[in-house]
Design an enzyme around this catalytic site. Structure first.
Site, short mmCIF file in Angstrom:
data_model
loop_
_atom_site.label_atom_id
_atom_site.label_comp_id
_atom_site.label_asym_id
_atom_site.label_seq_id
_atom_site.Cartn_x
_atom_site.Cartn_y
_atom_site.Cartn_z
CB CYS A 330 -41.46 2.46 -41.27
SG CYS A 330 -43.18 2.14 -41.68
CD GLU A 364 -37.88 0.93 -40.12
OE1 GLU A 364 -38.51 -0.14 -40.06
OE2 GLU A 364 -37.97 1.72 -41.09
#
Length: 374
Positions: A330, A364
């Site tokens: 992330c 992401e």
């Protein structure tokens, strides 16, 4: 993006496109071939965390201000177009109810609201307080739950939390079903535990990994497995899976989901990343692994989904022992640092970017690495 709070609320960045985010990340990671998966631009968030602002015996929802020098650091809002349709429908009805005279005691010292929704319209509401909650809170919470269900037709679960106290009206979890490559998978989402906020992107991430894993894999080791988000669908590609996670609540949820679906070849164990290294390297024995024979595993792959801080050198050194590494990240910045270590022994096979949080700087990434040929 049609939001009246854009430029005031710190939840979104007004002028950052997905193309710009991908361009920045691909340059940072020095990759030229990649896939990109976009998200819906509104109604994509199944989770919300809102501050509660008190003024003149009434409350409002609030978000952190984009202006750091703001006196209150908060911007009062009525709703948010990023949130799921069920949450958006609930917020004004809930606020009207909370501001009614009969709920004056209920809203006293309330400082935050957390909402979790599933795809069927069920919602879990968590009310956070500065005062210590008493059992009388449950009576008002039940009244509020009934009123919301009558008004909206959704199913509601309510939880109240204060320091050292947690009160639950019926359940403190939701059941979610994700349809992945034509098959349904059941999950348990517990109050306070981590879940993927963007359902559509989450499904795309799982499907992308499945589509790029061959059949006939041996065993999978997974770290930071959460409630089994990736574990449960990926088990079809492996003989056995050993999945680890530090959160007791998440391990409990993952085991529940497996029992409900009759999955028997996943072992979920509560271990931190460092403890997992000690267990696999057999430098320490754990009672939590009682009944599990680690020598029976032949790991052909490892999957990691770490927090924003990334893995660090100790974990990267451990991962370099595995033929294939599946890294869900992330944070492109910490991913870059970890890749500098992992690429000593592995090569990047594939990478994809997923817009988990539209209208923000976050992006992401999933990287599949394989060990270098001798």
């Amino acid at each position: 993006m049609g939001c009246e709070y854009l430029g005031q609320c710190g939840g979104c960045v007004a002028d950052l496109s997905l193309e710009e985010k991908v361009s920045q990340a691909s340059r940072l990671l020095n990759v030229k071939e990649f896939e990109v998966f976009s998200s819906k631009q509104d109604s994509f968030r199944a989770r919300a965390e809102l501050a509660i602002f008190h003024q003149n015996d009434r409350i409002s929802y609030a978000m952190r201000s984009i202006k750091r020098d703001s006196k209150s650091h908060l911007v009062c809002i009525e709703n948010c177009p990023n949130l799921s349709c069920a949450i958006q429908k609930t917020l004004p009805i809930l606020l009207e109810s909370l501001n009614a005279a009969e709920f004056q005691d209920f809203r006293d010292s309330l400082f935050a609201l957390e909402i979790l929704a599933n795809q069927t319209g069920a919602l879990l509401l968590s009310f956070l307080y500065h005062r210590k909650l008493e059992s009388s809170w449950l009576i008002q919470a039940q009244t509020l739950k009934s009123a919301l269900q009558d008004s909206l037709g959704f199913s509601f679960e309510l939880v109240g939390r204060s320091r050292g106290v947690k009160l639950v009206v019926e359940n403190d979890f939701l059941i979610e079903t994700l349809r992945i490559l034509g098959q349904d998978y059941c999950y348990r989402y517990d109050e306070g535990a981590f879940t993927q906020p963007n359902v559509g992107i989450n499904i795309k991430m799982i499907e992308w990994i499945l589509e790029h894993l061959g059949d006939g894999e041996q065993d999978l080791l997974e770290l930071y497995c959460g409630c089994g988000n990736f574990t449960i669908p990926l088990v079809q590609k492996f003989r056995k899976v050993l999945a680890t996670e530090i959160s007791k609540t998440s391990i409990k949820a993952a085991k529940y989901a497996c029992r409900r679906q009759g999955i028997s070849h996943i072992e979920f164990v509560r271990l931190s990343g460092a403890e997992c290294i000690e267990a696999i390297n057999q430098t320490r024995e754990f009672k939590r692994l009682r009944g599990i024979c680690l020598s029976d595993y032949c790991f052909s792959a490892v999957l990691v989904d770490p927090p924003r801080a990334g893995l660090g050198e100790q974990m990267c050194s451990f991962l370099r022992n595995f033929p294939r590494i599946l890294y869900v990240s992330c944070n492109p910045i910490t991913l870059k640092k970890d890749l500098e270590s992992l690429l000593q022994t592995h090569v990047m096979e594939r990478i994809a970017f997923f817009d988990q949080f539209p209208h923000t700087q976050h992006l992401e990434s999933i990287v599949i690495l394989k060990v270098k040929s001798p």
